[in-house]
Design an enzyme around this catalytic site. Structure first.
Site, short mmCIF file in Angstrom:
data_model
loop_
_atom_site.label_atom_id
_atom_site.label_comp_id
_atom_site.label_asym_id
_atom_site.label_seq_id
_atom_site.Cartn_x
_atom_site.Cartn_y
_atom_site.Cartn_z
N TRP A 98 2.09 3.41 -8.81
CA TRP A 98 0.95 2.56 -8.47
C TRP A 98 1.41 1.14 -8.17
CZ3 TRP A 98 -2.31 5.65 -6.79
CH2 TRP A 98 -2.64 6.83 -7.45
N ASP A 166 -3.35 -4.91 -12.19
CA ASP A 166 -4.01 -3.61 -12.04
C ASP A 166 -4.13 -3.01 -13.43
OD1 ASP A 166 -4.71 -0.97 -11.66
OD2 ASP A 166 -3.05 -0.49 -10.30
N LYS A 190 -10.65 5.92 -14.76
CA LYS A 190 -9.65 6.17 -15.80
C LYS A 190 -10.22 5.93 -17.20
CE LYS A 190 -6.45 7.28 -12.84
NZ LYS A 190 -5.83 6.27 -12.02
C1 LIG Z 1 -5.23 5.93 -10.67
C2 LIG Z 1 -4.60 4.61 -10.49
C3 LIG Z 1 -4.66 3.91 -9.28
C4 LIG Z 1 -5.34 4.48 -8.06
O1 LIG Z 1 -6.69 4.45 -8.24
P1 LIG Z 1 -7.76 4.88 -7.11
O2 LIG Z 1 -9.03 4.36 -7.68
O3 LIG Z 1 -7.71 6.37 -7.03
O4 LIG Z 1 -7.38 4.24 -5.84
C5 LIG Z 1 -4.08 2.68 -9.21
N1 LIG Z 1 -3.46 2.12 -10.27
C6 LIG Z 1 -3.39 2.76 -11.45
C7 LIG Z 1 -2.70 2.10 -12.61
C8 LIG Z 1 -3.95 4.02 -11.60
O5 LIG Z 1 -3.89 4.65 -12.78
#
Ligand SMILES: *Cc1c(COP(=O)(O)O)cnc(C)c1O
Length: 355
Positions: A98, A166, A190
């Site tokens: 990511w 993030d 998540k």
């Molecule tokens: C799942 C995830 C993403 C991607 O998320 P989407 O909403 O599917 O674009 C990005 N960063 C992290 C840390 C993730 O766990």
């Protein structure tokens, strides 16, 4: 009964699923899915969801909470575009898939990316240490929890520079100091709610300062802040269900209590992995994620037997990501310690029979 260790979309409290289902059928006489997003009853939902985020995370004045679309994947682009200043340079930490995604999107909008720390040399099984932060950049970006590899920053990166994070897979899992950040984003699916919305916590002073020549309306956070997160039709179901989950989180002691529950779950599972001769943790020491626990089987010839054992116990979603192999137990807020006990008992008994 199923025990959902899936990495995302995530488990949510049963009560939240029930209330969300009820609102789809009847939300003041209509379905939640057919009312106008500008109607007072949905405006109330949006406002409550925003204020619950602020309450849960103790967000200081001077920040705005947004519920946008596009996932964390679009937030890679949005964060880079909105944080870009005259240097058009940024410092990124590469801790896995990511983080790399974020790096690639920053490059795609014309930022000169300095990857000043990385754990790629060991397939991302650790968090880089002794980090020297560059000072000739517009902002710093990192990924607080690495969902795929099972590593997690235990402390906020310390810097005077604008800080972007993030937090998709560990937001609301523990207390954090929002004042250290300029921009936080997290895909809801998540640890917050269903897929469809992406949470942004924006420090208002960053708005309207981008140096980018390319700035489509939807990607400019200022437009969303000005419109109270209603620039266009918001993803109503995802926001409503996230709101229900935040109510539940706060009712159960907030992020502080959730953090204690998550610590207990992680301790239990890592203890089993470390003491069980048939398994090995993919990550060691303080870098271990409390949300996503990655582990491997020493002797893969026993794999089918073990897979049958946990399947029979009602466990789902334990298969590891292809880039690590083995197993990954994701233990988001709604997963109970009883579910973790089911897993550790399966591992324990499997070793008694096969060890
Ligand atoms: C799942 C995830 C993403 C991607 O998320 P989407 O909403 O599917 O674009 C990005 N960063 C992290 C840390 C993730 O766990």
């Amino acid at each position: 009964m199923k025990h959902n260790f899936g990495a995302g979309p995530c488990i949510l409290p049963q009560q939240v699923f029930k209330e969300a289902a009820n609102a789809v059928l009847d939300f003041n006489g209509l379905s939640l899915l057919e009312i106008s997003h500008r109607s007072p009853s949905f405006v109330d939902v949006m406002e409550e969801a925003q204020s619950l985020v602020k309450e849960a995370l103790n967000v200081p004045n001077g920040y705005t909470v947004l519920f946008l679309q596009g996932g964390a994947s679009l937030a890679f682009t949005i964060s880079a575009l909105n944080m870009m200043r005259d240097k058009k340079k940024a410092g990124y930490i590469n801790t896995g898939t990511w983080a790399k995604g974020a790096i690639n999107e920053a490059k795609a909008v014309g930022i000169d990316v300095n990857v000043f720390a990385s754990s790629e040399d060991k397939n991302f099984n650790y968090i880089p240490k002794n980090i020297v932060i560059p000072n000739d950049v517009d902002f710093i970006h990192y990924t607080s929890n690495n969902t795929i590899f099972g590593t997690q920053f235990q402390k906020t990166i310390e810097t005077e520079l604008p800080l972007v994070c993030d937090m998709s897979s560990d937001i609301f899992s523990k207390k954090i100091d929002i004042s250290k950040y300029d921009l936080i984003y997290a895909g809801a699916q998540k640890n917050l709610g269903p897929a469809g919305t992406t949470l942004y916590i924006v420090k208002d002073t960053i708005l309207g300062k981008s140096s980018s020549d390319f700035m489509p309306k939807y990607l400019n956070l200022k437009n969303h802040v000005d419109k109270g997160s209603m620039l266009n039709t918001p993803p109503v179901f995802s926001i409503y269900t996230s709101m229900l989950n935040l109510r539940d989180l706060i009712k159960n002691g907030g992020v502080e209590a959730a953090g204690e529950r998550n610590n207990a779950k992680a301790e239990l599972l890592y203890h089993e992995i470390d003491s069980n001769p048939l398994f090995n943790a993919a990550v060691q020491g303080e870098d271990r994620s409390k949300m996503n626990v990655t582990f491997l089987m020493n002797d893969e010839s026993n794999k089918d037997k073990f897979d049958k054992a946990w399947n029979d116990a009602g466990i789902v979603g334990l298969k590891g990501h292809r880039s690590v192999g083995g197993y990954r137990a994701s233990m988001y807020n709604a997963l109970t310690i009883d579910s973790v006990k089911v897993l550790t008992e399966v591992m324990n008994e499997f070793t008694r029979k096969n060890g």
